[in-house]
Design a protein around this motif. Structure first.
Motif, PDB file in Angstrom:
ATOM      1  N   TRP A 640       0.840  -1.207   0.000  1.00  0.00           N
ATOM      2  CA  TRP A 640       0.000   0.000   0.000  1.00  0.00           C
ATOM      3  C   TRP A 640       0.870   1.250   0.000  1.00  0.00           C
ATOM      4  N   VAL A 641       0.530   2.181  -0.891  1.00  0.00           N
ATOM      5  CA  VAL A 641       1.292   3.422  -1.060  1.00  0.00           C
ATOM      6  C   VAL A 641       0.376   4.599  -0.744  1.00  0.00           C
ATOM      7  N   PRO A 642       0.790   5.505   0.157  1.00  0.00           N
ATOM      8  CA  PRO A 642      -0.068   6.664   0.468  1.00  0.00           C
ATOM      9  C   PRO A 642      -0.056   7.684  -0.655  1.00  0.00           C
ATOM     10  N   LEU A 643      -1.223   8.026  -1.150  1.00  0.00           N
ATOM     11  CA  LEU A 643      -1.357   9.046  -2.191  1.00  0.00           C
ATOM     12  C   LEU A 643      -1.609  10.427  -1.622  1.00  0.00           C
ATOM     13  N   LEU A 644      -2.258  10.480  -0.443  1.00  0.00           N
ATOM     14  CA  LEU A 644      -2.618  11.776   0.135  1.00  0.00           C
ATOM     15  C   LEU A 644      -2.952  11.595   1.607  1.00  0.00           C
ATOM     16  N   PHE A 693      -8.586  17.096  -4.910  1.00  0.00           N
ATOM     17  CA  PHE A 693      -7.260  17.439  -4.408  1.00  0.00           C
ATOM     18  C   PHE A 693      -6.224  16.654  -5.211  1.00  0.00           C
ATOM     19  N   ASP A 694      -5.108  17.330  -5.484  1.00  0.00           N
ATOM     20  CA  ASP A 694      -3.995  16.645  -6.130  1.00  0.00           C
ATOM     21  C   ASP A 694      -3.361  15.666  -5.156  1.00  0.00           C
ATOM     22  N   PHE A 695      -2.770  14.606  -5.708  1.00  0.00           N
ATOM     23  CA  PHE A 695      -2.043  13.667  -4.869  1.00  0.00           C
ATOM     24  C   PHE A 695      -0.828  14.360  -4.263  1.00  0.00           C
ATOM     25  N   SER A 696      -0.475  13.949  -3.074  1.00  0.00           N
ATOM     26  CA  SER A 696       0.694  14.516  -2.402  1.00  0.00           C
ATOM     27  C   SER A 696       1.205  13.499  -1.403  1.00  0.00           C
ATOM     28  N   PHE A 697       2.395  12.965  -1.667  1.00  0.00           N
ATOM     29  CA  PHE A 697       2.974  12.028  -0.726  1.00  0.00           C
ATOM     30  C   PHE A 697       3.232  12.729   0.604  1.00  0.00           C
ATOM     31  N   PRO A 698       3.042  12.045   1.719  1.00  0.00           N
ATOM     32  CA  PRO A 698       3.244  12.683   3.039  1.00  0.00           C
ATOM     33  C   PRO A 698       4.718  12.912   3.340  1.00  0.00           C
ATOM     34  N   LEU A 699       5.299  13.927   2.691  1.00  0.00           N
ATOM     35  CA  LEU A 699       6.682  14.342   2.944  1.00  0.00           C
ATOM     36  C   LEU A 699       6.635  15.651   3.708  1.00  0.00           C
ATOM     37  N   THR A 735      10.436  16.700  -5.803  1.00  0.00           N
ATOM     38  CA  THR A 735      10.419  15.356  -5.220  1.00  0.00           C
ATOM     39  C   THR A 735       9.028  14.741  -5.321  1.00  0.00           C
ATOM     40  N   GLN A 736       7.994  15.551  -5.027  1.00  0.00           N
ATOM     41  CA  GLN A 736       6.622  15.061  -5.166  1.00  0.00           C
ATOM     42  C   GLN A 736       6.341  14.647  -6.605  1.00  0.00           C
ATOM     43  N   ASN A 737       6.781  15.470  -7.539  1.00  0.00           N
ATOM     44  CA  ASN A 737       6.549  15.177  -8.953  1.00  0.00           C
ATOM     45  C   ASN A 737       7.241  13.882  -9.364  1.00  0.00           C
ATOM     46  N   LEU A 739       8.096  11.295  -7.383  1.00  0.00           N
ATOM     47  CA  LEU A 739       7.465  10.135  -6.759  1.00  0.00           C
ATOM     48  C   LEU A 739       6.137   9.788  -7.429  1.00  0.00           C
ATOM     49  N   LEU A 740       5.344  10.792  -7.756  1.00  0.00           N
ATOM     50  CA  LEU A 740       4.046  10.540  -8.364  1.00  0.00           C
ATOM     51  C   LEU A 740       4.186   9.950  -9.767  1.00  0.00           C
ATOM     52  N   LYS A 741       5.108  10.494 -10.554  1.00  0.00           N
ATOM     53  CA  LYS A 741       5.304   9.957 -11.899  1.00  0.00           C
ATOM     54  C   LYS A 741       5.898   8.558 -11.846  1.00  0.00           C
ATOM     55  N   SER A 742       6.742   8.298 -10.850  1.00  0.00           N
ATOM     56  CA  SER A 742       7.296   6.953 -10.704  1.00  0.00           C
ATOM     57  C   SER A 742       6.194   5.962 -10.360  1.00  0.00           C
ATOM     58  N   LEU A 743       5.259   6.385  -9.485  1.00  0.00           N
ATOM     59  CA  LEU A 743       4.135   5.515  -9.150  1.00  0.00           C
ATOM     60  C   LEU A 743       3.271   5.245 -10.377  1.00  0.00           C
ATOM     61  N   GLN A 744       2.955   6.293 -11.142  1.00  0.00           N
ATOM     62  CA  GLN A 744       2.149   6.114 -12.341  1.00  0.00           C
ATOM     63  C   GLN A 744       2.847   5.200 -13.340  1.00  0.00           C
ATOM     64  N   SER A 745       4.159   5.334 -13.445  1.00  0.00           N
ATOM     65  CA  SER A 745       4.911   4.479 -14.352  1.00  0.00           C
ATOM     66  C   SER A 745       4.840   3.021 -13.920  1.00  0.00           C
ATOM     67  N   SER A 746       4.968   2.759 -12.627  1.00  0.00           N
ATOM     68  CA  SER A 746       4.874   1.384 -12.135  1.00  0.00           C
ATOM     69  C   SER A 746       3.495   0.805 -12.382  1.00  0.00           C
ATOM     70  N   GLN A 747       2.452   1.619 -12.158  1.00  0.00           N
ATOM     71  CA  GLN A 747       1.096   1.137 -12.389  1.00  0.00           C
ATOM     72  C   GLN A 747       0.847   0.824 -13.859  1.00  0.00           C
ATOM     73  N   MET A 748       1.330   1.688 -14.735  1.00  0.00           N
ATOM     74  CA  MET A 748       1.123   1.446 -16.159  1.00  0.00           C
ATOM     75  C   MET A 748       1.951   0.257 -16.637  1.00  0.00           C
ATOM     76  N   ALA A 749       3.182   0.091 -16.112  1.00  0.00           N
ATOM     77  CA  ALA A 749       3.996  -1.054 -16.499  1.00  0.00           C
ATOM     78  C   ALA A 749       3.320  -2.365 -16.095  1.00  0.00           C
ATOM     79  N   ASP A 750       2.707  -2.385 -14.898  1.00  0.00           N
ATOM     80  CA  ASP A 750       1.959  -3.573 -14.472  1.00  0.00           C
ATOM     81  C   ASP A 750       0.782  -3.845 -15.410  1.00  0.00           C
TER      82      ASP A 750
END
Length: 856
Positions: A640-644, A693-699, A735-737, A739-750
């Motif tokens: 599980w990955v926190p989006l917001l 709301f836009d996604f924002s990792f809890p950093l 950094t937020q940008n 992480l979010l694009k990396s997550l989207q890339s992993s989801q699309m690759a799957d």
């Protein structure tokens, strides 16, 4: 019920013309009346003789409240007087106000007296020690009436601005916990019309007169309107009172009618003709009521309720008249006395510890320890309080368990509990479905779409009393609970059928109830109280019926051919069952994740679960965190990955906003929700607007410049702190940008790996990876601009994160280093670029080597 006219009691002249009030002592032995003259009268119950007079009192008394030993009276001269019922004498003043007193009320323990006056504040004074004084200030309007709830934990104020203010009296200083608006009307403090709150004896609701001359019941559980006593009076209501057991309600109005209502069905069972009645009180135990008029008269009415209905007064304490009981909606049942039976014992409290120990240890023969689990201590003879296990029932034998497992309650995603007579059955980005309880025989259901050009809104009469629904672009799904003589029903209604009639209904086995259900483009999923998962096609053909391993079931959701179910698993260290989920592909009969754990902090629960528009599972929990499941198509790889984290939203940074968020959907890389104000947990009517709301990792922070300790270091200039803050913001944004694009890339690759990918999808993945490298180049430029050579290792690490396999992006990184004069860093990047190009050529020649940790 047919109404009856009972015998008429005689009027007793007690006071001069004007406001006249009365109160019984809690033991019912005496009736105290006060009025506009300087005499107070005390009538002895059961005696037809003359009352005892107290002449040493104030004039123009406006209110009275009595205990068994004393009573207090407020007057227009601003004094609150204390009188002894043992000696029938005035003893002391307990409070003085600068303006006329309008109402007084003793707390149930008779220790405090609340005083309402024409002042803007309400005073609560200790009866014995009047130096102890509490002041209620948050309403800022004069108070006409006030009333303690039966437990004394709340005080309700009816103010002249037409708002009911409810204060909690359990804290060291009373705290305003609720404003109930839209029920009572505006009126002056000296008006004969009443807006008094009268708490039902079970303590879970109160009744209050409305400007429409009805009596509205309001729930203390959710502060929503419940049943109403309507169409009885044609004039403003002046007095009202519950019978001691709450089974009857007496009301009087300016239409010269005094009515007695049945609480259960809000019908009039008795009618009397009396003019100018302004106060009514019931005797605590007898079929007896007394009332006073503005003419100074007192009526003591024995056999107030006719023989036909007198038995209603002998019933045990009756429940308040709810449309839908909030406790029942939460899986709990009310006791007749208003207490609540919890679904599970409280943790970490002295009460739960007391449950482990028998209060009566004198009978040591009953103390048997089943230390080897053989089962001979199944019944030790000790009686424990019954517990409500909800729809699953209670096992007849407790088996000596000291700690009962705490289950996650079942819920339907996107729905709300009943509030008054309304309930949202479904809220999502397609539209919303709600129902209105019209009466006990039918509801009305409305389905509204956001896109009315695609679908027309639906409105129909519901005789099945559906209480759950799902909505998507193809159809609407409904279910109703089982009744005594009819089973639960699942009903599907397509939006645009190409046949004449395509809707269908399926009955579940008798006694089996629907806990949650979901609707996708291809399947309907239903989880039931019998711990079954039932899967149908869109036209009612069963394709799966199975019992999951994690029970009792909690909820479900679906997307295309995938179904996600959640249920209670083994008990954790905190006594709470772990929440387990399973994801399966129904069409291919494949299990993607089998009984894996939902990642929840201790004490947290899932508020909603749904698939995003791209088919990614998401949950929203009670901590206000939105999470998505990554790599869920690969068994044992999901996490599980926190989006917001909504608690970290900038709009809450000031700490002045009190908001909650009702989750609706995840779509277009945004979180769609409904913002709830004032501590509300669920949306209500009118239909709220959606927010996103836009996604924002809890950093919360990012590394800044390294500190130096050189003694000869120059002092920073005045703008250094501001520059550092701006740099930190830029770094955090990048950094937020990344992480979010990396997550989207992993989801699309799957997605591409486990489906038949198209050229457009493969191109979208390539663009994502290019965007990731561009973001890393921006991060590199920031490192080179703000840091010296001492930050070269961090800058090189940024380059190593690049996805480019051709070396072009790495070469671009070297040019950035040269632009900012980072010579050593530039050399390291060039070496990295050459290695990358060499490996790319090797792969092209079929000379692939095993990847190592430096392969990027």
């Amino acid at each position: 019920m047919a109404s009856l006219i009972a015998s008429r009691p005689r009027p007793r002249p007690a006071h001069t013309q004007g406001s006249t009030r009365c109160a019984y002592t809690p033991d019912g032995t005496k009736l105290v009346t006060v009025g506009s003259n300087n005499t107070i009268r005390v009538y002895k119950t059961g005696s037809d003789g003359e009352p005892t007079n107290i002449d040493d009192c104030q004039e123009q008394n406006t209110s009275v409240s009595a205990s068994n030993d004393f009573f207090v009276a407020g007057s227009e001269d601003g004094t609150v007087s204390y009188y002894s019922l043992r000696d029938n004498l005035f003893e002391k003043f307990i409070l003085r106000t600068s303006l006329p007193v309008r109402d007084v009320a003793l707390s149930p323990d008779n220790k405090w007296c609340a005083v309402a006056s024409d002042e803007l504040t309400v005073k609560v004074v200790d009866v014995e020690e009047n130096t102890k004084l509490l002041t209620l200030r948050e309403h800022n309007k004069p108070t006409k009436h006030l009333s303690f709830d039966p437990k004394g934990s709340m005080l309700a104020l009816s103010c002249t601005d037409g708002v009911i203010y409810v204060y909690s009296m359990t804290a060291e200083h009373p705290e305003l916990i609720r404003k109930v608006d839209g029920v009572i009307g505006r009126m002056e403090t000296d008006s004969d019309a009443s807006c008094r709150v009268i708490w039902h004896p079970d303590g879970r609701a109160f009744a209050v007169p409305t400007p429409t001359r009805d009596i509205q019941v309001v729930s203390k559980e959710d502060w929503e309107k419940q049943r109403a006593f309507a169409n009885g009076h044609e004039g403003d209501i002046t007095a009202l009172a519950w019978s001691p057991n709450g089974a009857l309600l007496a009301t009087a109005a300016k239409d010269k009618k005094l009515l007695v209502w049945s609480t259960k069905d809000q019908s009039v069972i008795a009618r009397y003709e009396y003019a100018n009645v302004i106060d009514i009180v019931w005797h605590p135990t007898k079929n007896l009521a007394s009332f006073t008029t503005s003419d100074g008269e007192v009526f003591i009415s024995p056999e107030f309720v006719s023989d036909q209905f007198e038995s209603m007064l002998r019933l045990p304490k009756q429940p308040a008249p709810f449309i839908h009981d909030p406790l029942a909606a939460n899986g709990r049942r009310p006791e007749p006395n208003g207490a609540q039976l919890p679904t599970r014992p409280r943790r970490g409290s002295l009460d739960s510890l007391d449950d482990l120990l028998d209060d009566d240890l004198g009978d040591e023969d009953d103390f048997v320890v089943d230390d080897d689990g053989a089962g001979y201590a199944l019944n030790s003879g000790r009686k424990r309080p019954a517990e409500d296990d909800g729809i699953y029932g209670q096992h007849p034998n407790k088996r000596g368990n000291f700690v009962q497992p705490q289950h996650h309650a079942a819920f339907q995603p996107g729905s709300t509990p009943w509030r008054g007579n309304r309930k949202y059955l479904c809220l999502n980005l397609i539209g919303f479905v709600w129902t209105i309880d019209q009466d006990s025989s039918h509801n009305t259901i409305t389905v509204e779409f956001y896109d009315n050009e695609l679908h027309r809104n639906i409105h129909f009469t519901d005789t099945f009393l559906y209480d759950q629904a799902c909505l998507n672009e193809k159809g609407a799904l409904f279910s109703c609970p089982p009744k005594e003589k009819s089973p639960a029903i699942v009903y599907y209604r397509p939006h645009d059928p190409w046949t004449h009639r395509a809707d269908w209904r399926i009955e579940l086995p008798k006694g089996e109830a629907v806990l949650a259900m979901s609707l996708s483009d291809t399947y309907i999923t239903v989880t039931t109280s019998a711990n079954y998962v039932r899967i149908y096609t869109l036209f009612g053909i069963p394709v799966r019926v199975y019992r999951p391993k994690s029970t009792p079931m909690v909820t479900c959701t679906s997307w295309r051919d995938y179904v996600l179910t959640m249920g209670n698993g083994p008990v954790g260290a905190d006594g709470m069952c772990k929440l387990l989920y399973t994801i399966q592909n129904v069409k291919r009969d494949e299990i993607c994740q089998n009984e894996d754990t939902v990642a929840l902090p201790e004490g947290a629960v899932v508020k909603s679960v749904f698939f995003s528009d791209n088919g990614e599972p998401c949950i929203y929990d009670s901590t206000g965190t939105l999470l998505t499941l990554l790599h869920w198509r690969q068994p044992s790889r999901a996490y599980w990955v926190p989006l917001l984290d909504t608690k970290l939203l900038p709009r809450l940074a000031s700490g002045r906003k009190n908001e909650n968020y009702f989750p609706v959907a995840v779509a277009y890389n945004k979180f769609h929700c409904i913002i709830l104000k004032g501590g509300d947990q669920y949306p209500y009517f009118p239909r709220p607007l959606l927010s996103e709301f836009d996604f924002s990792f809890p950093l919360t922070s990012v590394p800044g410049k390294p500190s130096t300790t050189s003694e000869d270091e120059d002092m920073p200039d005045a703008n250094s702190d501001e520059d550092d803050n701006q740099t930190s913001k830029e770094t955090l944004t990048l950094t937020q940008n990344y992480l979010l694009k990396s997550l989207q890339s992993s989801q699309m690759a799957d997605l591409l790996e486990f489906t038949k990918s198209t050229a457009a999808e493969r191109a979208a993945l390539a663009r994502l990876e290019l965007d990731i490298d561009k973001t890393l180049l921006q991060m590199l430029a920031l490192e080179c601009r703000e840091g010296g050579e001492e930050r070269g290792m961090r800058a090189l690490e940024v380059v190593q994160l690049m996805r480019d396999r051709t070396g072009r992006m790495v070469e671009a990184a070297g040019k950035i280093a040269e632009r900012y004069g980072r010579t050593v860093l530039g050399e390291k990047i060039r070496e990295l670029a050459e290695e990358t190009v060499g490996r790319a050529r090797g792969r092209g020649a079929g000379l692939d080597e095993d990847d190592d940790d430096d392969d990027f």
